[in-house]
Scaffold this motif. Structure first.
Motif, PDB file in Angstrom:
ATOM      1  N   GLU A 134       0.832  -1.208   0.000  1.00 61.00           N
ATOM      2  CA  GLU A 134       0.000   0.000   0.000  1.00 61.00           C
ATOM      3  C   GLU A 134       0.866   1.257   0.000  1.00 61.00           C
ATOM      4  O   GLU A 134       0.558   2.246  -0.684  1.00 61.00           O
ATOM      5  CB  GLU A 134      -0.931  -0.012   1.205  1.00 61.00           C
ATOM      6  N   ILE A 135       1.941   1.223   0.769  1.00 64.30           N
ATOM      7  CA  ILE A 135       2.858   2.364   0.788  1.00 64.30           C
ATOM      8  C   ILE A 135       3.507   2.541  -0.572  1.00 64.30           C
ATOM      9  O   ILE A 135       3.624   3.658  -1.087  1.00 64.30           O
ATOM     10  CB  ILE A 135       3.917   2.183   1.889  1.00 64.30           C
ATOM     11  N   SER A 136       3.901   1.443  -1.189  1.00 63.26           N
ATOM     12  CA  SER A 136       4.523   1.502  -2.511  1.00 63.26           C
ATOM     13  C   SER A 136       3.555   2.056  -3.551  1.00 63.26           C
ATOM     14  O   SER A 136       3.918   2.900  -4.374  1.00 63.26           O
ATOM     15  CB  SER A 136       5.005   0.112  -2.918  1.00 63.26           C
ATOM     16  N   ALA A 141       1.850   6.610  -7.029  1.00 67.46           N
ATOM     17  CA  ALA A 141       0.851   7.557  -7.517  1.00 67.46           C
ATOM     18  C   ALA A 141       1.295   8.995  -7.260  1.00 67.46           C
ATOM     19  O   ALA A 141       1.217   9.853  -8.150  1.00 67.46           O
ATOM     20  CB  ALA A 141      -0.491   7.291  -6.839  1.00 67.46           C
ATOM     21  N   LEU A 142       1.775   9.282  -6.062  1.00 75.32           N
ATOM     22  CA  LEU A 142       2.188  10.644  -5.730  1.00 75.32           C
ATOM     23  C   LEU A 142       3.329  11.125  -6.620  1.00 75.32           C
ATOM     24  O   LEU A 142       3.324  12.272  -7.089  1.00 75.32           O
ATOM     25  CB  LEU A 142       2.611  10.721  -4.259  1.00 75.32           C
ATOM     26  N   ASN A 143       4.297  10.270  -6.858  1.00 75.24           N
ATOM     27  CA  ASN A 143       5.417  10.682  -7.703  1.00 75.24           C
ATOM     28  C   ASN A 143       5.011  10.814  -9.164  1.00 75.24           C
ATOM     29  O   ASN A 143       5.603  11.609  -9.906  1.00 75.24           O
ATOM     30  CB  ASN A 143       6.589   9.720  -7.539  1.00 75.24           C
ATOM     31  N   LEU A 196       4.593   1.503  -8.421  1.00 78.83           N
ATOM     32  CA  LEU A 196       3.251   1.047  -8.783  1.00 78.83           C
ATOM     33  C   LEU A 196       3.247  -0.444  -9.088  1.00 78.83           C
ATOM     34  O   LEU A 196       2.302  -1.163  -8.747  1.00 78.83           O
ATOM     35  CB  LEU A 196       2.733   1.839  -9.986  1.00 78.83           C
ATOM     36  N   GLY A 197       4.331  -0.914  -9.713  1.00 80.22           N
ATOM     37  CA  GLY A 197       4.439  -2.339 -10.010  1.00 80.22           C
ATOM     38  C   GLY A 197       4.529  -3.203  -8.770  1.00 80.22           C
ATOM     39  O   GLY A 197       4.183  -4.388  -8.803  1.00 80.22           O
ATOM     40  N   SER A 198       4.981  -2.594  -7.667  1.00 85.09           N
ATOM     41  CA  SER A 198       5.070  -3.323  -6.392  1.00 85.09           C
ATOM     42  C   SER A 198       3.903  -2.990  -5.472  1.00 85.09           C
ATOM     43  O   SER A 198       3.931  -3.323  -4.279  1.00 85.09           O
ATOM     44  CB  SER A 198       6.387  -2.960  -5.679  1.00 85.09           C
ATOM     45  N   GLY A 199       2.881  -2.347  -6.030  1.00 84.82           N
ATOM     46  CA  GLY A 199       1.810  -1.805  -5.212  1.00 84.82           C
ATOM     47  C   GLY A 199       0.637  -2.718  -4.962  1.00 84.82           C
ATOM     48  O   GLY A 199      -0.390  -2.259  -4.423  1.00 84.82           O
ATOM     49  N   LEU A 233      -0.507   2.790 -13.495  1.00 80.26           N
ATOM     50  CA  LEU A 233       0.712   2.643 -14.282  1.00 80.26           C
ATOM     51  C   LEU A 233       0.466   3.008 -15.744  1.00 80.26           C
ATOM     52  O   LEU A 233       1.365   3.525 -16.423  1.00 80.26           O
ATOM     53  CB  LEU A 233       1.248   1.220 -14.162  1.00 80.26           C
ATOM     54  N   GLU A 234      -0.734   2.773 -16.247  1.00 80.55           N
ATOM     55  CA  GLU A 234      -1.054   3.144 -17.630  1.00 80.55           C
ATOM     56  C   GLU A 234      -1.021   4.669 -17.814  1.00 80.55           C
ATOM     57  O   GLU A 234      -0.602   5.171 -18.865  1.00 80.55           O
ATOM     58  CB  GLU A 234      -2.421   2.598 -18.026  1.00 80.55           C
ATOM     59  N   PHE A 235      -1.477   5.395 -16.811  1.00 76.98           N
ATOM     60  CA  PHE A 235      -1.366   6.854 -16.833  1.00 76.98           C
ATOM     61  C   PHE A 235       0.097   7.269 -16.793  1.00 76.98           C
ATOM     62  O   PHE A 235       0.546   8.147 -17.550  1.00 76.98           O
ATOM     63  CB  PHE A 235      -2.134   7.435 -15.643  1.00 76.98           C
TER      64      PHE A 235
END
Length: 447
Positions: A134-136, A141-143, A196-199, A233-235
């Motif tokens: 969740e943190i990942s 998203a924030l970055n 995001l890939g680790s999210g 991740l698509e965005f």
């Protein structure tokens, strides 16, 4: 005074959107939460509202920024009885570095970045039950949002430069030029893509309606699913495609598009949007003006009408006025008609642009595919298939024509003409007028 000191950030106030005073589980009322409440230990309860606040902040200064880019790109003029500097300074190209049209976009973008940085610090310090995934996901998203804001800044300032590292308000990073900024933004998108890939399969908050086009349908139940880190991740990849096109790195554009929401034959409007409402706690769309107004109008530049191919349906983005509007020897015969209400969405990026990026990336190596992509847009606009030459110069002309009409008044024209070395082709209607190559850095920034 430096960026962060300049920003009047008293709270992270997600109350900007739909939030009424309440006590949150594991946190304090965000209507009065200090920045340290967020950065010292971001709780699960604070997270959704804080994230919503960041997304809301991304809309601040939107109209000023879009107006300036559209005016210097000679897409439209903005005549307003309250401030003649739009038809004065901005059209003349004599931009004052201590005036709202420079300082508002700069301050708004860095305010959003500041709030995102507070959340990122809070994630590092959190003692809540947020999982590593969740943190990942949240960090990714924030970055991604930060990368978008930095790109908006770089688009404006170009080689006048921007600061990438503003995490420490007492020790801000050095200014970097356009190439350095784009490289740093690409790196930030790469690291956020990894996050995001680790999210995992879900965010620890609900992604707002502006991202609804990313949502998938459950193959078994037919239910519309929530936006996941994989969807976000698509965005991220769509933004990277734009960045790499600006860098002229076309193989990277194609690779990014492959992992984005790009669909060559898909809905042109599919994308990510700023949303608006008439709720007292929200904002209306600041780019909407009803047709045939007098006091405040956005009028299409005459060349948008005269340069269009016969039958191009995209001309509907400018509607002929009942009476011409004049200001300072500038004349408008058509109102800009992109938005029809105060609640219309405004795109950050959408599939129509991705198709154009796909065409651009293929022009040199696969001109047949580039033409096929451009023909998708020509067909949607009611035009016949492209029948011109497939030389580099001819395809560049056709690309820029379609970018002009497909993305009209969305803030792309000036950037496009600059990156293709064609700013001198933008028209000046008065002998005093000039097209600037960049927006100046605000006067109170110490370079």
């Amino acid at each position: 005074m430096k960026i962060i000191k300049q920003l009047k950030i008293v709270t992270i106030i997600a109350a900007i959107l739909l939030v009424t005073a309440c006590e949150l589980d594991g946190g304090e009322s965000l209507n009065g939460a200090s920045t340290s409440s967020i950065s010292d230990d971001l709780s699960r309860g604070e997270l959704p509202q804080a994230l919503t606040g960041v997304l809301s902040d991304m809309r601040v200064g939107l109209s000023t920024n879009t107006d300036v880019l559209s005016i210097v790109g000679r897409e439209y003029y903005y005549f307003t009885s309250s401030d003649p500097r739009y038809e004065g300074d901005v059209v003349v190209g004599n931009l004052n570095n201590n005036t709202f049209y420079v300082t508002t976009p700069w301050g708004a973008r860095y305010a959003t970045i500041k709030n995102a940085n507070l959340m990122l610090e809070g994630l590092d310090n959190t003692t809540s039950d947020l999982s590593a995934a969740e943190i990942s996901a949240t960090r990714g998203a924030l970055n991604t949002f930060k990368a978008y804001e930095l790109l908006m800044l770089s688009n404006n300032q170009h080689d006048n430069g921007i600061r990438i590292d503003v995490t420490d308000s007492e020790s801000l990073g050095e200014f970097v030029d356009r190439a350095g900024a784009l490289a740093a933004i690409a790196d930030l998108l790469a690291s956020s893509a990894t996050d995001l890939g680790s999210g995992g399969d879900a965010f620890p908050f609900e992604i707002p309606a502006g991202f609804n086009d990313l949502r998938k349908t459950d193959a078994t139940t037919g239910d519309i699913l929530a936006v996941t880190p994989a969807d976000m991740l698509e965005f991220n990849r769509a933004l990277l495609a734009r960045v790499e096109a600006y860098r002229g790195n076309y193989p990277a554009v194609l690779a990014a598009l492959e992992d984005s929401f790009f669909e060559l034959n898909g809905d042109l409007r599919k994308g990510i949007y700023h949303t608006f409402s008439l709720s007292g706690a929200d904002l209306p769309n600041p780019l909407f003006i009803a047709l045939n107004q007098e006091a405040n109008v956005r009028v299409a530049h005459a060349s948008f009408i005269t340069d269009a191919e016969d039958g191009d349906a995209r001309l509907s983005k400018a509607i002929e006025r009942e009476e011409n509007r004049e200001a300072s020897d500038l004349v408008g015969t058509h109102d800009v008609a992109i938005y029809s209400s105060l609640t219309d969405n405004v795109p950050l990026i959408r599939n129509e642009e991705l198709i154009l990026l796909y065409a651009e990336a293929n022009m040199a190596t696969n001109p047949t595919e580039a033409v096929a992509a451009l023909d998708v847009l020509r067909g949607a606009a009611g035009l016949p298939a492209y029948s011109g030459a497939t030389t580099a110069a001819a395809l560049e002309d056709e690309l820029l024509y379609n970018r002009r009409y497909s993305l009209f008044a969305e803030g792309h024209r000036w950037i496009d003409m600059r990156r293709f070395g064609r700013l001198a082709e933008l028209p000046n209607d008065r002998t005093t007028d000039n097209v600037p190559a960049a927006i100046p850095v605000p006067a109170n920034e110490n370079k």
